[in-house]
Design a protein around this motif. Sequence first.
Motif, PDB file in Angstrom:
ATOM      1  N   LEU A 102      21.336 -14.136 -12.983  1.00  0.00           N
ATOM      2  CA  LEU A 102      20.588 -12.888 -13.123  1.00  0.00           C
ATOM      3  C   LEU A 102      21.227 -12.010 -14.200  1.00  0.00           C
ATOM      4  O   LEU A 102      20.528 -11.447 -15.049  1.00  0.00           O
ATOM      5  N   VAL A 152      12.370  -3.683 -10.822  1.00  0.00           N
ATOM      6  CA  VAL A 152      13.644  -4.345 -11.118  1.00  0.00           C
ATOM      7  C   VAL A 152      14.424  -4.587  -9.829  1.00  0.00           C
ATOM      8  O   VAL A 152      15.028  -5.652  -9.637  1.00  0.00           O
ATOM      9  N   TYR A 180      12.158 -10.211 -15.562  1.00  0.00           N
ATOM     10  CA  TYR A 180      12.821  -8.964 -15.920  1.00  0.00           C
ATOM     11  C   TYR A 180      12.022  -8.206 -16.979  1.00  0.00           C
ATOM     12  O   TYR A 180      11.834  -6.986 -16.888  1.00  0.00           O
ATOM     13  N   LEU A 234      13.050  -7.596  -8.064  1.00  0.00           N
ATOM     14  CA  LEU A 234      13.483  -8.817  -8.756  1.00  0.00           C
ATOM     15  C   LEU A 234      14.938  -9.138  -8.425  1.00  0.00           C
ATOM     16  O   LEU A 234      15.273 -10.284  -8.081  1.00  0.00           O
ATOM     17  N   GLU A 235      15.809  -8.138  -8.516  1.00  0.00           N
ATOM     18  CA  GLU A 235      17.235  -8.377  -8.301  1.00  0.00           C
ATOM     19  C   GLU A 235      17.525  -8.787  -6.862  1.00  0.00           C
ATOM     20  O   GLU A 235      18.313  -9.713  -6.613  1.00  0.00           O
ATOM     21  N   LEU A 246      13.673 -15.934 -14.806  1.00  0.00           N
ATOM     22  CA  LEU A 246      14.312 -14.646 -14.555  1.00  0.00           C
ATOM     23  C   LEU A 246      14.136 -13.712 -15.751  1.00  0.00           C
ATOM     24  O   LEU A 246      13.915 -12.510 -15.584  1.00  0.00           O
ATOM     25  N   ARG A 247      14.233 -14.289 -16.938  1.00  0.00           N
ATOM     26  CA  ARG A 247      14.069 -13.476 -18.134  1.00  0.00           C
ATOM     27  C   ARG A 247      12.647 -12.903 -18.206  1.00  0.00           C
ATOM     28  O   ARG A 247      12.460 -11.713 -18.467  1.00  0.00           O
ATOM     29  N   HIS A 258      19.449   1.416 -14.845  1.00  0.00           N
ATOM     30  CA  HIS A 258      20.359   0.688 -13.962  1.00  0.00           C
ATOM     31  C   HIS A 258      21.381   1.615 -13.294  1.00  0.00           C
ATOM     32  O   HIS A 258      21.829   1.325 -12.173  1.00  0.00           O
ATOM     33  N   GLU A 289      19.356 -10.726 -17.677  1.00  0.00           N
ATOM     34  CA  GLU A 289      19.187  -9.308 -18.003  1.00  0.00           C
ATOM     35  C   GLU A 289      19.897  -8.956 -19.310  1.00  0.00           C
ATOM     36  O   GLU A 289      19.370  -8.194 -20.137  1.00  0.00           O
TER      37      GLU A 289
END
Length: 295
Positions: free
Chosen positions: A76, A57, A38, A60-61, A34-35, A102, A80
Amino acid sequence: AAWPKAAAPTTTATGRPSAPAGEGAGEPAPPAHLRVAYLDALSHLSPGDPGSAEAEVAALERDALHERGPGAAKQLLAAELDVAAELARHEPDALFALLQLHVGLARTYGAARAAQPQAHTFKLCDELAALTVRAVGKSGRARAAEAMACLAGSSQRVGAQAAAEEQHRIALLLDAENTAALEGLAAGLERTGRYREAEKLLTQLVAKRPGSLEARLRLALTRRRMGDGTDVEALLRACVAPGGPEWIRAVAWQELARLRIDAGNLEAAAAVLREATAALPRDRELAVLRAFVLD
């Protein structure tokens, strides 16, 4: 809750404890995949094309939240925030771009009625705002507050009123001078009948924005609802002056007339409405109210 100084233990914007990923409370390090994903999504971020990074993003989310089972949101968020913490150490000013990204995603999720990604983004923005202030210091408060006020405005527009209220309060914790947060929080309080707190915020707003006729009108209306006549006549008279928006002038004229109607002085109400209809001859509601008073 008070915001921490740069050297203080980590807290969220609302003062909740928050240990960095992999530290404290026995939390495991965030999943490496996940890292990495991101970081890859953020590689598309550029001032001229924020949409590309937002799309990456978001993809991914959505994938992480919808397909990886229980605990996905926590993993997650940890991934992030781990990336954001590294960014804070090496390039703290870049956190503003990350926060804005975001905030934009929260707006996108809200418009799409994507409740789970939106809720995740609300939590992430809370944490990012706190991290930004710790990394950048006092100079970063105003910019982080602007981002949170923007996020709150987006939340209000899609009906997420509870989230909007918390975000407006976070913005004011960051910067008590943020007039967008004052205005937005007051609107939410007015909508839910919490007039006493709304009145305090609107009083501050009028002091900070003396030229805002809408703020003066809302303060006058809120005091009327509270049964408090302090400066109501003067506030409304300022709002009916020529040159202001017609809707503000019309509402203010109506309220000036109603002050007199409520006091049982129909003659004075008729005089006010004579002024009002001369000033705004095409306003139907003023004409109807005048006819009612004269009847």
